[in-house]
Design a protein around this motif. Structure first.
Motif, short mmCIF file in Angstrom:
data_model
loop_
_atom_site.label_atom_id
_atom_site.label_comp_id
_atom_site.label_asym_id
_atom_site.label_seq_id
_atom_site.Cartn_x
_atom_site.Cartn_y
_atom_site.Cartn_z
N HIS A 23 -3.62 -13.23 -33.34
CA HIS A 23 -5.01 -12.83 -33.10
C HIS A 23 -5.48 -13.54 -31.83
CE1 HIS A 23 -9.25 -11.89 -34.00
NE2 HIS A 23 -9.49 -13.11 -33.56
N ALA A 24 -6.12 -12.80 -30.95
CA ALA A 24 -6.63 -13.39 -29.72
C ALA A 24 -7.99 -12.78 -29.41
CB ALA A 24 -5.67 -13.15 -28.56
N GLU A 25 -8.89 -13.59 -28.85
CA GLU A 25 -10.22 -13.11 -28.49
C GLU A 25 -10.56 -13.54 -27.08
OE1 GLU A 25 -13.35 -14.21 -31.18
OE2 GLU A 25 -12.20 -13.57 -32.94
N ALA A 26 -11.29 -12.67 -26.39
CA ALA A 26 -11.84 -13.00 -25.08
C ALA A 26 -13.35 -12.84 -25.17
CB ALA A 26 -11.28 -12.07 -24.01
N ALA A 27 -14.06 -13.90 -24.84
CA ALA A 27 -15.53 -13.84 -24.81
C ALA A 27 -15.96 -13.16 -23.51
CB ALA A 27 -16.12 -15.24 -24.90
N LEU A 28 -16.92 -12.29 -23.62
CA LEU A 28 -17.45 -11.58 -22.46
C LEU A 28 -18.76 -12.22 -22.04
CD1 LEU A 28 -16.61 -7.99 -23.72
CD2 LEU A 28 -15.22 -9.53 -22.33
N PRO A 29 -19.17 -12.03 -20.79
CA PRO A 29 -20.38 -12.69 -20.29
C PRO A 29 -21.64 -12.44 -21.12
CG PRO A 29 -19.18 -11.68 -18.49
CD PRO A 29 -18.51 -11.23 -19.75
N ASN A 30 -21.72 -11.30 -21.77
CA ASN A 30 -22.92 -10.98 -22.54
C ASN A 30 -22.84 -11.46 -23.99
OD1 ASN A 30 -21.07 -9.25 -23.61
ND2 ASN A 30 -22.06 -7.38 -22.94
#
Length: 133
Positions: free
Chosen positions: A38-45
């Protein structure tokens, strides 16, 4: 409380290939994400894009099967201008990804292109076309 959309999750066949693809589009996955289930990328918003391997989904969703047919999720990345649509598309194609639709000037006023991620999901690239004054 009203439910808030928090992230989009994509089931992936090959985590390493998917992380590499989305990193090329500017998403920041932590080091080592390629080997994680499982991997997540946080976005600017504050929104997040999550990737889960098929094995991860099967671990809690008994009977889950890989979908057949065309992708059912679409993601769109806004580019700064029409030239960036062309350059990002070219970069991805030269890196070996499949181009679904070459960049074109859409009738709705955007430069538009579509590439496929490693699992065949459409990923749109777009930017507003200059307006004639």
């Amino acid at each position: 409380m009203t439910p808030q959309l928090d992230f989009v999750g994509i089931v992936v066949t090959d985590m390493s290939a998917s992380v590499a693809f989305y990193r090329r589009l500017g998403l920041d996955f932590s080091a080592g994400s390629e080997q994680e289930p499982h991997a997540e990328a946080a976005l600017p918003n504050g929104f997040r894009l999550a990737l889960d391997t098929e094995a991860t989904v099967k671990s809690f969703h008994i009977g889950w099967q890989h979908p057949t047919g065309a992708g059912r999720v679409g993601l769109a990345f806004r580019c700064a201008d029409p030239a960036e649509v062309d350059s990002v598309y070219t970069d991805l194609i030269e890196a070996g990804y499949h181009g679904e639709m070459k960049p074109w000037d859409a009738f709705w006023g955007q430069r538009y292109a579509v590439v496929q991620d490693p699992d065949g999901n459409g990923v749109d690239l777009y930017a507003a076309l200059p307006t004639a004054d």
